[in-house]
Scaffold this active site. Structure first.
Site, mmCIF file in Angstrom:
data_model
loop_
_atom_site.group_PDB
_atom_site.id
_atom_site.type_symbol
_atom_site.label_atom_id
_atom_site.label_comp_id
_atom_site.label_asym_id
_atom_site.label_seq_id
_atom_site.Cartn_x
_atom_site.Cartn_y
_atom_site.Cartn_z
ATOM 1 N N HIS A 63 47.953 31.363 40.817
ATOM 2 C CA HIS A 63 48.606 31.471 42.121
ATOM 3 C C HIS A 63 48.140 30.329 43.029
ATOM 4 C CE1 HIS A 63 44.791 33.011 43.622
ATOM 5 N NE2 HIS A 63 44.782 33.886 42.634
HETATM 6 P P1 TYD Z 1 43.643 37.907 42.627
HETATM 7 O O1 TYD Z 1 43.331 37.046 43.808
HETATM 8 O O2 TYD Z 1 45.019 37.873 42.082
HETATM 9 O O3 TYD Z 1 42.613 37.612 41.449
HETATM 10 P P2 TYD Z 1 42.352 36.312 40.558
HETATM 11 O O4 TYD Z 1 42.957 35.133 41.238
HETATM 12 O O5 TYD Z 1 40.881 36.212 40.482
HETATM 13 O O6 TYD Z 1 42.942 36.548 39.216
HETATM 14 O O7 TYD Z 1 43.233 39.419 42.998
HETATM 15 C C1 TYD Z 1 43.238 40.448 42.041
HETATM 16 C C2 TYD Z 1 43.460 41.759 42.790
HETATM 17 O O8 TYD Z 1 42.403 42.015 43.689
HETATM 18 C C3 TYD Z 1 44.749 41.781 43.595
HETATM 19 O O9 TYD Z 1 45.343 43.061 43.433
HETATM 20 C C4 TYD Z 1 44.306 41.631 45.019
HETATM 21 C C5 TYD Z 1 42.904 42.187 45.018
HETATM 22 N N1 TYD Z 1 42.014 41.492 45.973
HETATM 23 C C6 TYD Z 1 41.612 42.135 47.127
HETATM 24 O O10 TYD Z 1 41.966 43.299 47.400
HETATM 25 N N2 TYD Z 1 40.773 41.468 47.993
HETATM 26 C C7 TYD Z 1 40.336 40.201 47.746
HETATM 27 O O11 TYD Z 1 39.576 39.611 48.561
HETATM 28 C C8 TYD Z 1 40.795 39.550 46.548
HETATM 29 C C9 TYD Z 1 40.378 38.141 46.225
HETATM 30 C C10 TYD Z 1 41.622 40.231 45.696
#
Ligand code: TYD
Length: 148
Positions: A63
């Site tokens: 993303h």
């Molecule tokens: P995401 O940022 O997509 O993870 P990565 O990039 O590490 O694969 O986040 C994964 C899940 O966690 C998503 O459902 C959103 C949640 N999340 C939060 O609730 N708070 C946060 O600060 C972060 C970074 C993620």
């Protein structure tokens, strides 16, 4: 310039992303690194999160963020971060807890090749907001090409 309005397009490039070497206090009892928001990194820290219990070889990310700036540190173990601004890709291998990878806004990132048991800490310039995410790669490319 259109009428009275100045149209300012700011293109964020992977060239703005870089490894920042953090202060390191070397000590035979164990080394110490510290980070002050706005001092060692170019933003004030609003949020800290970390990835842990990561199975070896797994991948995260996939993303971009519209407004969020981040610094990623491999606190333990190692992993790769592939950055993409829509025109150029650059891969960084993180494996030291005194190096942080600064990621600007509007940069697509993929994290992969996690070593088993690695811990990744992320310092972020804003609180979590799902609205700030671009999770569709084609949408990201369209936005990146539009702002270049
Ligand atoms: P995401 O940022 O997509 O993870 P990565 O990039 O590490 O694969 O986040 C994964 C899940 O966690 C998503 O459902 C959103 C949640 N999340 C939060 O609730 N708070 C946060 O600060 C972060 C970074 C993620």
């Amino acid at each position: 310039m259109v009428g009275d309005h100045i149209i300012l397009k700011v293109f964020m490039s992977v060239k703005d992303c870089r490894i920042i070497e953090l202060p390191k206090i070397q000590d035979p009892r164990g080394n110490l690194t510290f980070i002050e928001g706005g001092e060692h990194i170019p933003f004030d820290i609003e949020r800290v999160y970390y990835l842990y219990d990561v199975p070896g070889g797994s991948a995260r990310g996939g993303h971009a963020h519209k407004n969020l700036e981040q610094l990623i540190i491999a606190m333990s173990g190692s992993f790769d971060v592939v950055l993409d601004d829509g025109f150029e890709k650059k891969t960084f291998h993180l494996n030291r807890s005194y190096y942080g990878l600064y990621i600007n806004t509007m940069v697509w990132r993929e994290l992969d090749n996690f070593s088993s048991g690695s811990v990744s800490m992320v310092l972020a310039s804003n609180k979590y907001s799902e609205d700030d995410y671009i999770r569709d790669y084609q949408e990201f490319i369209d936005r990146a090409k539009n702002s270049s």
